[in-house]
Scaffold this active site. Sequence first.
Site, PDB file in Angstrom:
ATOM      1  N   LYS A 287       0.819  -1.061   0.181  1.00 56.51           N
ATOM      2  CA  LYS A 287       0.267  -0.152  -0.094  1.00 56.51           C
ATOM      3  C   LYS A 287       0.788   1.270  -0.044  1.00 56.51           C
ATOM      4  CE  LYS A 287      -3.496   2.360   2.746  1.00 56.51           C
ATOM      5  NZ  LYS A 287      -4.599   2.302   3.752  1.00 56.51           N
TER       6      LYS A 287
ATOM      7  N   ARG B 136     -10.876   9.708   2.219  1.00 56.22           N
ATOM      8  CA  ARG B 136     -10.611  10.307   3.477  1.00 56.22           C
ATOM      9  C   ARG B 136     -11.992  11.146   3.639  1.00 56.22           C
ATOM     10  NH1 ARG B 136      -4.175  11.080   3.304  1.00 56.22           N
ATOM     11  NH2 ARG B 136      -3.775   8.960   3.194  1.00 56.22           N
TER      12      ARG B 136
ATOM     13  N   LYS C 279       1.230   9.877   5.771  1.00 59.56           N
ATOM     14  CA  LYS C 279       1.310   8.615   6.212  1.00 59.56           C
ATOM     15  C   LYS C 279       2.753   7.910   5.780  1.00 59.56           C
ATOM     16  CE  LYS C 279      -3.617   8.048   6.747  1.00 59.56           C
ATOM     17  NZ  LYS C 279      -4.764   7.107   6.834  1.00 59.56           N
TER      18      LYS C 279
ATOM     19  N   LYS D  54      -2.098  -1.230  -3.929  1.00 61.65           N
ATOM     20  CA  LYS D  54      -2.960  -0.301  -3.808  1.00 61.65           C
ATOM     21  C   LYS D  54      -2.496   1.004  -3.801  1.00 61.65           C
ATOM     22  CE  LYS D  54      -6.122   1.885  -0.255  1.00 61.65           C
ATOM     23  NZ  LYS D  54      -6.475   1.815   1.066  1.00 61.65           N
TER      24      LYS D  54
ATOM     25  N   SER E  41     -10.364   5.626  -4.365  1.00 60.50           N
ATOM     26  CA  SER E  41     -11.337   6.646  -4.705  1.00 60.50           C
ATOM     27  C   SER E  41     -11.005   7.666  -5.359  1.00 60.50           C
ATOM     28  CB  SER E  41     -11.514   7.435  -3.205  1.00 60.50           C
ATOM     29  OG  SER E  41     -10.312   7.577  -2.586  1.00 60.50           O
TER      30      SER E  41
ATOM     31  N   TYR F 152     -15.543   0.913  -6.662  1.00 59.16           N
ATOM     32  CA  TYR F 152     -16.799   1.417  -6.148  1.00 59.16           C
ATOM     33  C   TYR F 152     -17.726   1.226  -7.463  1.00 59.16           C
ATOM     34  CZ  TYR F 152     -13.863   3.334  -2.554  1.00 59.16           C
ATOM     35  OH  TYR F 152     -12.865   3.337  -1.501  1.00 59.16           O
TER      36      TYR F 152
HETATM   37  C1  PBG Z   1      -7.199   3.835   5.708  1.00 60.34           C
HETATM   38  C2  PBG Z   1      -7.665   3.416   4.395  1.00 60.34           C
HETATM   39  C3  PBG Z   1      -7.454   4.146   3.141  1.00 60.34           C
HETATM   40  C4  PBG Z   1      -8.044   3.530   2.208  1.00 60.34           C
HETATM   41  C5  PBG Z   1      -8.763   2.416   2.696  1.00 60.34           C
HETATM   42  N1  PBG Z   1      -8.273   2.264   3.973  1.00 60.34           N
HETATM   43  C6  PBG Z   1      -6.940   5.747   3.239  1.00 60.34           C
HETATM   44  C7  PBG Z   1      -5.591   5.957   3.944  1.00 60.34           C
HETATM   45  O1  PBG Z   1      -4.856   5.125   3.871  1.00 60.34           O
HETATM   46  O2  PBG Z   1      -5.473   7.064   4.163  1.00 60.34           O
HETATM   47  C8  PBG Z   1      -8.306   4.244   0.900  1.00 60.34           C
HETATM   48  C9  PBG Z   1      -9.292   3.672   0.082  1.00 60.34           C
HETATM   49  C10 PBG Z   1      -9.608   4.708  -1.279  1.00 60.34           C
HETATM   50  O3  PBG Z   1      -8.854   5.762  -1.447  1.00 60.34           O
HETATM   51  O4  PBG Z   1     -10.576   4.304  -2.136  1.00 60.34           O
HETATM   52  N2  PBG Z   1      -6.700   2.520   6.307  1.00 60.34           N
END
Ligand code: PBG
Length: 332
Positions: free
Chosen positions: A202, A212, A225, A256, A282, A321
């Site tokens: 990730k 978010r 992060k 991801k 997203s 989605y």
């Molecule tokens: C947080 C989490 C995130 C997503 C899934 N779980 C965001 C992040 O790490 O800040 C993102 C999913 C998306 O953007 O569709 N644990």
Amino acid sequence: MKPTIAPYPLTRFRRARQSQAIRGLVRENTLTVDDFIWPVFVRDGEGIEEPVPSMPGVMRRSVDLIAKAALEAQALGIPAICLFPYTDASLKTEDCAEAWNPDNLSNRAIRAVKASAPDIAVMTDVALDPYNINGHDGYVVDGEIVNDQTVEALVKMTLAQAEAGADIIGPSDMMDGRIGAMRSALEAAGHHNVMILSYAAKYASAFYGPFRDAVGASGALTGDKKTYQMDPANSNEALRLIERDLTEGADMVMIKPGMPYLDICRRVKDNFGAPTYAYQVSGEFAMIRAAAQNGWIDGEKVMLESLMAFKRAGCDGILTYFAPEAARILQG
Ligand code: PBG
């Protein structure tokens, strides 16, 4: 063995593209409804379906309507749904205790979905960010995201989700050592069949912005992060992380975001052959949707093309989605 290609005009590649029938015959990859995991956002209340502004067409639903949506997804043949809670700001604390509350939003939604749509697999999210006053996936101590203490909390969260009936646990936190700790705890508690789909590779991505917003974490997050999510410049590190998580007992692995990281998907599938998933996140969804809404692209065609790209890159499935929309088209 390299196949030989006869010189033109003995070989004409266009022969294989001349009709729909022939194109179907030579097609190398297929996209079916079996490939989809549908991420959904859960909120408090009853009978509420509230649009997420930065993700047009995506809703936050109260638990009763999540159960209804899951039933519809099941009828479309979507194999799995993934729950993300929009947690009220008043429940966000420094110790994140709401994360393992057996009656938190996410655990109530798991039970409701299992009751209404028993054939659909329920996946969860394991990370502290929905419950953390700092908006981070792990505990913040003196400005540092601490690893081992966070893993202890994630294990409690995992067990609560398994107790509620989750089929697939989805750790999205990127702490070290969490897969092994979760697997051991699940085994010890008798949850032998609860699977782990590790968000193993990730990246620290700007493509998560709309998510978010959807879970109400944008305002809460302090800093970024980057000390736990991966540097987008790295590729070999992704393979090492995947290998590490598989040896700790992950059943499935995820890359991801999705489309900007298809090279990683291909390397992961080729190297390990494990069930491999990509998350079309997203921001990817929002870009396609926004361009379609402006009439700049054909939204339906781009959606299907983007999903097929994941199959071509070696993925076994996609968190998207678009799942219900794509399923409707694929099911005719
Ligand atoms: C947080 C989490 C995130 C997503 C899934 N779980 C965001 C992040 O790490 O800040 C993102 C999913 C998306 O953007 O569709 N644990």
